[in-house]
Design an enzyme around this catalytic site. Sequence first.
Site, PDB file in Angstrom:
ATOM      1  N   CYS A  37      38.659  40.836  33.854  1.00 12.91           N
ATOM      2  CA  CYS A  37      39.683  40.610  34.881  1.00 12.91           C
ATOM      3  C   CYS A  37      39.473  41.622  35.988  1.00 12.91           C
ATOM      4  CB  CYS A  37      41.054  40.740  34.251  1.00 12.91           C
ATOM      5  SG  CYS A  37      41.255  39.551  32.934  1.00 12.91           S
ATOM      6  N   GLU A  38      38.503  41.341  36.838  1.00  4.69           N
ATOM      7  CA  GLU A  38      38.067  42.302  37.838  1.00  4.69           C
ATOM      8  C   GLU A  38      37.109  41.540  38.759  1.00  4.69           C
ATOM      9  OE1 GLU A  38      38.796  45.747  36.857  1.00  4.69           O
ATOM     10  OE2 GLU A  38      37.939  46.567  38.660  1.00  4.69           O
TER      11      GLU A  38
END
Length: 433
Positions: free
Chosen positions: A361-362
């Site tokens: 999640c980046e």
Amino acid sequence: MICDNITTAANGHLLFAGQDTAALAREYGTPLYLMDEDRIRRNCRTYTAAFRRHFGDRARPLYASKALSCKRIYEIMREEDMGVDVVSSGEIYTALQADFDLSRAYFHSNNKTDEDIRYAMDCGVGCFVADNAEEIRAIEDEAAARNIKQSVLLRLTPGIDPHTYEAIATGKVDSKFGSAIETGQAEEITAFTLRQPHIDLAGFHCHVGSQVFAEDVFERAAVIMLEFIAHVKAKYGCMARQLDLGGGYGVRYVESDPYLDVDAKVGQVAASIRETCARLELEIPEIHMEPGRSIVADAGMTLYTVGTVKRIPGYKNYVSVDGSMADHPRYALYGALYTCFLANKMNEAADFPCDVVGRCCESGDIIQRDVSLPASVGRGDLVAVCTTGAYHYSMASNYNRLPRPPIVMLRGGSEHYAAVRRESPEDLCRNDL
Ligand SMILES: *Cc1c(COP(=O)(O)O)cnc(C)c1O
């Protein structure tokens, strides 16, 4: 091909070290680090043979084990007659578990803690590469308490820009590492070290950077270091027995990277050293170099399974894989380039432009931008990323609580075995209280 251990079988499967990557992925699961053991050994032998030929029997290549540190790699280094660099108590501990003879280890780092220094001396690490005066003081104190004389190299910065990524250029005057010759600090720390009764100043070290291809970086570094050695000899009567020129020879990540002939390069450095020593009327010191990347990088490959393929018409396409920046950190760190293939469809034209991205999640979790894969790419296909033997497993994290992949060693064209097992969910919670 990017490296000659990568080929294609008639069925369109990518072969690594002669073995079918699709079959290996099926057997061990993905993400998966593969290491070509024969290639690691061949790379070691290239260095040991070149050193013997050009520098003589006393010279020694030291494997910079931060590139890939696990028990198996220290066993291989022991068998290949290499020395090693270590940079932490953790690497020292790992080398010990592999029965590596630590008298052949050089202990680096710009900030060794007092515990590190004690542990390294407990374990009989042969030589400390000291970065600064505080460290010299701490080594002196510990050596005095044990009534021993600790062998030390001083890390100097010769003031050379190796033209590589900023994050891996280390030899410039304003580097966080070492003491600069140019500012007089190198001489200051040398004089200080020579006054310490429990330190044996064996010589000097420099490391100008990593992924270096530039023509004469090591020759220029050697000349500057030898001139400094001659100055120290004349002024302080101390002749350096060892000169360590660091690591950094580049490897091929993409087709546009040049081939580097290590034997020829080492030969040129040796010629420059002989010439400079003759000019300065110096005996030639024992020469060390510290290859890390060039020992293990092209022996490695990462395999991922494709999940989502996202097409954003008029913009771009994303191919998401089951790994991430947690196992492939160098793109997120400094945009490092890699070559990617769809390993189970090597016979299809690769004309679908996409970014291969990870599952973290980046937004910065990119494996590689602007890759071309076959247009049929879809869930369950296999992506191979080449040249991932260096600074992958060793830099991997558990970000997003992703378990680190295993390392599977390949040898002899058909044998394979796990050298590091895959982390389990229990491993992820092992330290949680
Ligand atoms: C990282 C490092 C190396 C190894 O560099 P490579 O580019 O992997 O060859 C050698 N010596 C020192 C001091 C280092 O910090």
